[in-house]
Design an enzyme around this catalytic site. Structure first.
Site, PDB file in Angstrom:
ATOM      1  N   GLU A 131      11.305  60.190  45.186  1.00 19.37           N
ATOM      2  CA  GLU A 131      10.628  60.209  43.890  1.00 19.37           C
ATOM      3  C   GLU A 131       9.122  60.381  44.047  1.00 19.37           C
ATOM      4  O   GLU A 131       8.545  60.010  45.066  1.00 19.37           O
ATOM      5  CB  GLU A 131      10.913  58.890  43.144  1.00 19.37           C
ATOM      6  N   CYS A 160       1.370  60.002  42.732  1.00 16.87           N
ATOM      7  CA  CYS A 160       1.812  59.027  43.722  1.00 16.87           C
ATOM      8  C   CYS A 160       2.980  59.664  44.475  1.00 16.87           C
ATOM      9  O   CYS A 160       4.009  59.988  43.871  1.00 16.87           O
ATOM     10  CB  CYS A 160       2.249  57.763  42.970  1.00 16.87           C
ATOM     11  N   CYS A 194      12.524  53.182  52.960  1.00 15.86           N
ATOM     12  CA  CYS A 194      11.463  52.557  53.740  1.00 15.86           C
ATOM     13  C   CYS A 194      12.086  51.524  54.670  1.00 15.86           C
ATOM     14  O   CYS A 194      13.024  50.833  54.288  1.00 15.86           O
ATOM     15  CB  CYS A 194      10.455  51.866  52.811  1.00 15.86           C
ATOM     16  N   CYS A 200      10.110  44.743  52.908  1.00 16.03           N
ATOM     17  CA  CYS A 200       9.404  43.723  52.118  1.00 16.03           C
ATOM     18  C   CYS A 200      10.337  43.281  50.981  1.00 16.03           C
ATOM     19  O   CYS A 200      10.848  44.115  50.223  1.00 16.03           O
ATOM     20  CB  CYS A 200       8.102  44.291  51.551  1.00 16.03           C
ATOM     21  N   CYS A 247      10.024  44.477  47.151  1.00 18.67           N
ATOM     22  CA  CYS A 247       9.905  45.907  46.863  1.00 18.67           C
ATOM     23  C   CYS A 247      11.283  46.564  46.862  1.00 18.67           C
ATOM     24  O   CYS A 247      12.053  46.414  47.813  1.00 18.67           O
ATOM     25  CB  CYS A 247       9.009  46.563  47.911  1.00 18.67           C
ATOM     26  N   GLY A 299       8.210  54.695  51.043  1.00 15.16           N
ATOM     27  CA  GLY A 299       7.966  54.834  52.478  1.00 15.16           C
ATOM     28  C   GLY A 299       6.674  54.220  52.970  1.00 15.16           C
ATOM     29  O   GLY A 299       5.787  53.863  52.196  1.00 15.16           O
ATOM     30  N   GLU A 300       6.611  54.094  54.286  1.00 15.79           N
ATOM     31  CA  GLU A 300       5.415  53.596  54.954  1.00 15.79           C
ATOM     32  C   GLU A 300       4.752  54.803  55.631  1.00 15.79           C
ATOM     33  O   GLU A 300       5.247  55.292  56.664  1.00 15.79           O
ATOM     34  CB  GLU A 300       5.814  52.520  55.978  1.00 15.79           C
ATOM     35  N   SER A 312      -1.834  54.259  51.824  1.00 15.16           N
ATOM     36  CA  SER A 312      -1.560  52.829  51.686  1.00 15.16           C
ATOM     37  C   SER A 312      -0.571  52.394  52.765  1.00 15.16           C
ATOM     38  O   SER A 312       0.445  53.045  52.989  1.00 15.16           O
ATOM     39  CB  SER A 312      -0.966  52.562  50.296  1.00 15.16           C
ATOM     40  N   HIS A 370      -1.081  40.985  50.503  1.00 19.15           N
ATOM     41  CA  HIS A 370      -0.210  40.103  49.709  1.00 19.15           C
ATOM     42  C   HIS A 370      -0.345  38.612  49.967  1.00 19.15           C
ATOM     43  O   HIS A 370       0.143  37.810  49.158  1.00 19.15           O
ATOM     44  CB  HIS A 370       1.270  40.512  49.816  1.00 19.15           C
ATOM     45  N   CYS A 417       4.667  50.369  40.950  1.00 17.71           N
ATOM     46  CA  CYS A 417       4.596  49.974  42.355  1.00 17.71           C
ATOM     47  C   CYS A 417       5.814  49.150  42.731  1.00 17.71           C
ATOM     48  O   CYS A 417       6.131  48.159  42.076  1.00 17.71           O
ATOM     49  CB  CYS A 417       3.372  49.108  42.615  1.00 17.71           C
TER      50      CYS A 417
HETATM   51  N1  SAH Z   1       4.427  51.129  52.420  1.00 18.96           N
HETATM   52  C1  SAH Z   1       3.112  51.322  51.877  1.00 18.96           C
HETATM   53  C2  SAH Z   1       3.130  52.304  50.744  1.00 18.96           C
HETATM   54  C3  SAH Z   1       3.846  51.812  49.503  1.00 18.96           C
HETATM   55  S1  SAH Z   1       2.612  51.534  48.347  1.00 18.96           S
HETATM   56  C4  SAH Z   1       2.514  49.996  51.493  1.00 18.96           C
HETATM   57  O1  SAH Z   1       3.243  49.026  51.445  1.00 18.96           O
HETATM   58  O2  SAH Z   1       1.314  49.921  51.290  1.00 18.96           O
HETATM   59  C5  SAH Z   1       3.310  50.564  47.202  1.00 18.96           C
HETATM   60  C6  SAH Z   1       2.411  49.411  46.852  1.00 18.96           C
HETATM   61  O3  SAH Z   1       3.110  48.647  45.883  1.00 18.96           O
HETATM   62  C7  SAH Z   1       2.167  48.493  48.018  1.00 18.96           C
HETATM   63  O4  SAH Z   1       0.909  47.890  47.924  1.00 18.96           O
HETATM   64  C8  SAH Z   1       3.268  47.481  47.818  1.00 18.96           C
HETATM   65  O5  SAH Z   1       3.032  46.299  48.499  1.00 18.96           O
HETATM   66  C9  SAH Z   1       3.235  47.326  46.326  1.00 18.96           C
HETATM   67  N2  SAH Z   1       4.466  46.767  45.781  1.00 18.96           N
HETATM   68  C10 SAH Z   1       5.691  46.800  46.321  1.00 18.96           C
HETATM   69  N3  SAH Z   1       6.584  46.177  45.533  1.00 18.96           N
HETATM   70  C11 SAH Z   1       5.897  45.751  44.449  1.00 18.96           C
HETATM   71  C12 SAH Z   1       6.281  45.085  43.250  1.00 18.96           C
HETATM   72  N4  SAH Z   1       7.537  44.708  43.041  1.00 18.96           N
HETATM   73  N5  SAH Z   1       5.316  44.839  42.352  1.00 18.96           N
HETATM   74  C13 SAH Z   1       4.038  45.220  42.567  1.00 18.96           C
HETATM   75  N6  SAH Z   1       3.629  45.862  43.657  1.00 18.96           N
HETATM   76  C14 SAH Z   1       4.554  46.132  44.591  1.00 18.96           C
END
Ligand code: SAH
Length: 369
Positions: free
Chosen positions: A108, A121, A128, A132, A135, A183-184, A217, A242, A362
């Site tokens: 997506e 985005c 991924c 986490c 997410c 993804g990362e 990111s 976080h 996000c």
């Molecule tokens: N893997 C990378 C790129 C993904 S960016 C990273 O983690 O940075 C997506 C962003 O959204 C990251 O900052 C992630 O931590 C945040 N995110 C993930 N799940 C979320 C959620 N449920 N609510 C708000 N932010 C979230």
């Protein structure tokens, strides 16, 4: 100085799509054009069509002789992404697209229009592997890395849709890119760096979007952050922290077990020094999990010490994900958190989060067909 990376950063080309123009740098593309028996000047001409005019189908490249088009299509323009559907919210100014790659993989991207910019985005992997727990993408696991061209073509498609007036708000120009989709990015390092080069180089090497308007990111793969700093690209770095303490971060961002907070912040400092740019710290605020006043104090202190003025905190009220009992912190708790971080001399704002009602915000991208 380049640090050798553990193998995990560059998985083999298993399951990768066929070669596409956007996978190639200018020399490689000239070599392919010569192999096809075409004059070298055709290489830049074709690239100008793709990056400058946003055309991905050689049949529409009217400056190519008709007899040549099928050959060029076969060698350089396999269809990489097919849009299965898009859904919109915010009166059409937020639009999530679901794409199918040519092996059936789903991914997506999300386009967001603002008064002063248009941000896309993008995904760097299908799924991924970082796991986490808050997410949705992390919950689904890693499907595979995206190729450079699969990353780049998300950008071309969105830029074309904007230019052609297909997005509410009238014709526009794509101005910003964030690697905050699925993804990362730093776990698909080489392809992401190549994609950044194509996105930011001027035509015929790329789309010519300013490096300063591109954000990568990461969960905090410290050696890869340092390596990225050594690429000397001035893209913005965002680090998904976080929480400032290892005990909780080990569970919220499991890769913390490998590269703990201090190492991540050291690497972020290195990036800030090399790029001369502030690093963004992403912090999803989760009720009763990481929203305590003492954590705000600790966050502000650690960031101030590690990064001085070269840091900005972005709070993201947690977006709900399927099967998770966690939710966002109440507004007064959020306000207090911001106040306490700022009291340590660190700037802190709350991100205006978009797309929740279409599962495009996000952490909500799951690419469910
Ligand atoms: N893997 C990378 C790129 C993904 S960016 C990273 O983690 O940075 C997506 C962003 O959204 C990251 O900052 C992630 O931590 C945040 N995110 C993930 N799940 C979320 C959620 N449920 N609510 C708000 N932010 C979230």
């Amino acid at each position: 100085m380049t640090t050798p990376l553990p193998l995990v950063f560059d998985a083999p080309r298993r399951g990768m799509p066929p070669r596409h123009l956007a996978d190639l740098d200018s020399q490689e593309r000239k070599a392919v054009v010569e192999e096809l028996g075409l004059p070298k000047f055709r290489a830049d001409q074709i690239a100008r069509q793709y990056y400058g005019r946003l055309v991905a189908d050689p049949e529409q490249m009217t400056d190519l002789p008709e007899a040549m088009r099928a050959k060029v299509a076969e060698a350089l323009f396999p269809t990489l992404l097919t849009e299965i559907r898009h859904i919109e919210c915010d009166d059409g100014t937020t639009r999530k697209s679901l794409w199918r790659a040519n092996d059936g993989t789903l991914l997506e991207s999300v386009l967001m229009r603002y008064p002063d910019r248009n941000t896309l985005c993008i995904s760097s992997q299908a799924g991924c592997g970082m796991a986490c727990p808050f997410c949705a993408t992390g919950q689904g696991g890693l499907n595979r890395n995206l190729s450079t061209a699969e990353i780049v073509d998300q950008v071309r498609a969105a830029a074309a849709a904007l230019r052609d007036g297909e997005v509410a708000g009238g014709p526009g120009r794509l101005s910003n890119i964030v690697f905050m989709g699925m993804g990362e990015p730093l776990a698909n390092y080489k392809r992401v760096v190549n994609a950044v080069r194509r996105i930011t180089s001027p035509s015929p090497e790329g789309f010519g979007i300013s490096q300063r308007s591109v954000t990568v990111s990461t969960v905090g793969l410290a050696p890869a952050i340092r390596k990225l700093a050594d690429e000397d690209m001035s893209v913005r770095l965002a680090v998904s922290l976080h929480t400032p303490d290892d005990e909780l971060r080990d569970t919220l961002v499991p890769v913390n077990n490998r590269w703990p907070v201090a190492e991540v912040l050291d690497a972020a400092r290195y990036y800030a020094d090399k790029s001369g740019r502030r690093v963004s710290i992403e912090y999803a605020l989760i009720r009763d999990i990481n929203d305590h006043g003492w954590r705000a104090d600790m966050l502000g202190k650690k960031l101030h010490k590690a990064l001085g003025p070269l840091v900005h905190v972005n709070l993201i009220p947690l977006n709900p994900t399927p099967g998770s009992k966690w939710d966002a912190s109440p507004k007064p708790v959020q306000d207090e958190f911001v106040r306490r971080v700022q009291a340590q001399g660190v700037t802190c704002t709350v991100r205006d989060t978009r797309g929740q009602e279409i599962a495009a915000a996000c952490g909500q991208l799951a690419a469910e067909g």
